[in-house]
Design an enzyme around this catalytic site. Structure first.
Site, PDB file in Angstrom:
ATOM      1  N   GLU A   1       1.458 -10.949  -3.665  1.00  0.00           N
ATOM      2  CA  GLU A   1       0.307 -10.443  -4.413  1.00  0.00           C
ATOM      3  C   GLU A   1       0.626  -9.615  -5.648  1.00  0.00           C
ATOM      4  O   GLU A   1       0.047  -8.547  -5.829  1.00  0.00           O
ATOM      5  CB  GLU A   1      -0.563  -9.587  -3.476  1.00  0.00           C
TER       6      GLU A   1
HETATM    7  C1  NGO Z   1      -2.273  -9.974   2.910  1.00  0.00           C
HETATM    8  C2  NGO Z   1      -1.626  -8.900   2.072  1.00  0.00           C
HETATM    9  C3  NGO Z   1      -1.481  -7.589   2.817  1.00  0.00           C
HETATM   10  C4  NGO Z   1      -2.781  -7.223   3.517  1.00  0.00           C
HETATM   11  C5  NGO Z   1      -3.186  -8.360   4.448  1.00  0.00           C
HETATM   12  C6  NGO Z   1      -4.487  -8.068   5.146  1.00  0.00           C
HETATM   13  C7  NGO Z   1      -0.083 -10.390   2.745  1.00  0.00           C
HETATM   14  C8  NGO Z   1       1.191 -11.098   2.926  1.00  0.00           C
HETATM   15  N1  NGO Z   1      -0.337  -9.489   1.816  1.00  0.00           N
HETATM   16  O1  NGO Z   1      -1.128 -10.555   3.554  1.00  0.00           O
HETATM   17  O2  NGO Z   1      -1.128  -6.572   1.911  1.00  0.00           O
HETATM   18  O3  NGO Z   1      -2.597  -6.060   4.280  1.00  0.00           O
HETATM   19  O4  NGO Z   1      -3.308  -9.572   3.751  1.00  0.00           O
HETATM   20  O5  NGO Z   1      -4.909  -9.095   5.972  1.00  0.00           O
END
Ligand code: NGO
Length: 531
Positions: free
Chosen positions: A344
């Site tokens: 992300e």
């Molecule tokens: C995503 C995000 C995390 C969040 C999560 C919540 C990934 C790999 N990055 O998963 O930062 O906490 O969703 O469901």
């Protein structure tokens, strides 16, 4: 040869009983498809299991636990763990002895180092007769898994901690078992809300019962830095002091982390440390201004947005920082992996992001570990040893990582932080709602592009903790779904059957109650009366 024939016969039994199961919920608590009582409630379902009805082996104050010597000290540790478990129902703990000659009748014999190619690295054979119990494996790990199966064949009342002598009967039977995948993972996010050493050990105990063998610890994020780094002490002194919602956070000293690693290792669980980068780094950026492109430290963050932070990828100090962090953590971690996050990033351009991933992988390698990254790293040029963790539900996200090993953890199936249904108060729902059956009824092979199915090393069940503040919250989201995911990781996909699983998992309700686990009473499961 004889083993091979027997195994085929038992597999047939396991598969037949599930293939005949009609596609409906069980009518009576604890009753199986067709109305019979479940013969056993072992999760994950063993490869071949034949359990008798009516006859049993009794564990009494005279029962001995005898183990055959091994180079692996965990054989003796496993024997001692079994003695502690049985102690709660006996007037005094059963004696544990290394074997010398044939064990006396009525003993529980633990043997690692048995030559049986059918068992592989983690398989075991469990035989319960009226004369005694024998758990045999080629390795200490296999022995430990045999003991977990044996534990699940004991009455659930064994799990009560207070010593209260009562009869312990185990049904006679024979099991031969080995796992489908080598990677049977759970992940705990200790960054969004901090969980101390005792809480993590408790989680380790619970996942070990289901033969999970990896615990991935998400040790840093925007909201907190959770592991002491001696060369960068402000990471924890400042960056470890808060969490989501503004609580006081916390962190593990290096000594505490080493203690956790050992505790996990005694239960055949490899700790996989994750330091998320280049995004999800606000706690580090707040602790060291030089890691920011503008040289200014942002305030600590206690919200739940994602993707807004990034290390300054153009500064050399960033890579000095990363190398120091990886070096210190790698030195404390016997397991072969270091998870570098990579998810992300909304701040860098794709070329900047790829260049960052390409520069960090050799740093991880230099410190003796194989890198793991979330599937966002797939478009970068990856080292052959880098493992990609699939999380965004669309299979296409891992397509670029053609020949790298894959850990499969699709958010829409295996994220333990998703709500069960619309009424669930805890949890998130960005990837949907995941009732127990949804967590059970999927297969990792269908989650990635078909040419990459052979690269799958296993699955993982991440528990992100934006909404999880206590062990009660954690229990509620993890159980029963963790048991469902453990069965996907261990058992053969042909033997997998929801009706059959739902009957077995119902019988874990009283076991969880005895263990003090605040599990979710899913309406999809006919729980036994637990009053
Ligand atoms: C995503 C995000 C995390 C969040 C999560 C919540 C990934 C790999 N990055 O998963 O930062 O906490 O969703 O469901």
């Amino acid at each position: 040869m004889q083993n091979g024939l027997l195994l085929t016969g038992w597999i047939a039994i396991a598969m037949l009983s599930s293939a005949c199961a009609p596609n409906r919920a069980p009518q009576t608590p604890g009753a199986g498809p067709g109305g019979q009582a479940a013969r056993h409630s072992v999760i994950p379902l063993p490869a071949a299991i034949d359990i008798s009805t009516g006859q049993s082996f009794a564990i009494t104050p005279a029962t001995l636990i005898v183990y055959e010597a091994s180079d692996d000290p965990r054989v003796g540790i496993t024997a001692a763990q079994l003695a502690r478990l049985l102690a709660s129902a006996l007037p005094s703990p059963p004696p544990v002895r290394p074997a010398s000659g044939a064990p006396p009748a009525g003993s529980i014999l633990l043997s690692a180092g048995v030559a049986n190619a059918n068992l592989g690295e983690e398989g075991y054979e469990l035989t319960i007769t009226a004369d005694g119990v024998r758990i045999a494996a080629s390795t200490a790990a296999g022995l430990f898994y045999g003991v977990q199966t044996f534990r699940q064949l004991l009455p659930w009342s064994i799990e009560y901690q207070a010593a209260r002598p009562h009869p312990i009967a185990v049904p006679l039977g024979k099991i031969q078992d080995r796992p489908r995948f080598v990677w049977r993972g759970a992940m705990l996010d200790v960054a969004r809300h901090f969980f101390g050493v005792e809480d993590v050990k408790r989680y380790i105990d619970l996942i070990a019962l289901y033969k999970i063998n990896r615990l991935h610890l998400h040790l840093s994020d925007d909201q907190g830095w959770r592991i002491e780094i001696k060369s960068w002490p402000n990471l924890t002194a400042h960056g470890g002091q808060t969490e989501v919602g503004g609580g006081t956070g916390g962190f593990y000293t290096q000594a505490q982390y080493v203690d956790l690693v050992k505790y996990a290792n005694d239960r055949f669980i490899t700790i996989v440390p994750e330091i998320d980068m280049p995004s999800h780094t606000n706690a580090a950026l707040a602790s060291y201004p030089e890691l920011n492109c503008n040289g200014e430290a942002p305030p600590l963050y206690t919200g739940i947005d994602v993707g807004f932070s990034t290390l300054c990828v153009d500064k050399d100090v960033t890579y000095t920082f990363i190398s120091d962090v990886v070096r210190e953590i790698a030195a404390l971690t016997p397991g072969p992996y270091f998870h570098m996050g990579g998810d992300e990033n909304k701040k860098l351009t794709p070329p900047q992001f790829r260049a960052f991933i390409e520069r960090v992988q050799p740093i991880v390698q230099k410190h003796g570990k194989d890198a793991i990254g979330w599937d966002d790293i797939a478009p970068a040029t990856l080292l052959p040893t880098t493992v990609v963790q699939h999380w965004r539900p669309e299979a296409s996200h891992v397509a670029a990582a053609k020949s790298n090993k894959l850990i499969v953890s699709p958010a829409s199936k295996s994220y333990l932080d998703m709500k069960y249904d619309k009424t669930t108060v805890l949890g998130l729902n960005w990837a949907g709602e995941i009732e127990v059956r949804t967590a059970y009824d999927w297969d990792p092979v269908n989650s990635v592009p078909s040419p990459q199915a052979g690269n799958i090393v296993g699955i993982e069940a991440p528990l992100w903790t934006e909404t999880v503040a206590t062990t009660g919250d954690l229990d509620f989201l993890a159980f029963p779904r963790l048991a469902a995911l453990a069965e996907i990781a261990w058992s053969s996909p042909q033997a997998k059957n929801w009706d059959n699983f739902s009957v077995r998992v119902a019988l874990h309700g009283p076991r969880w109650s005895a263990l003090g686990v605040n599990f979710y009473r899913s309406p999809q499961i006919a729980w036994p009366d637990m009053r």
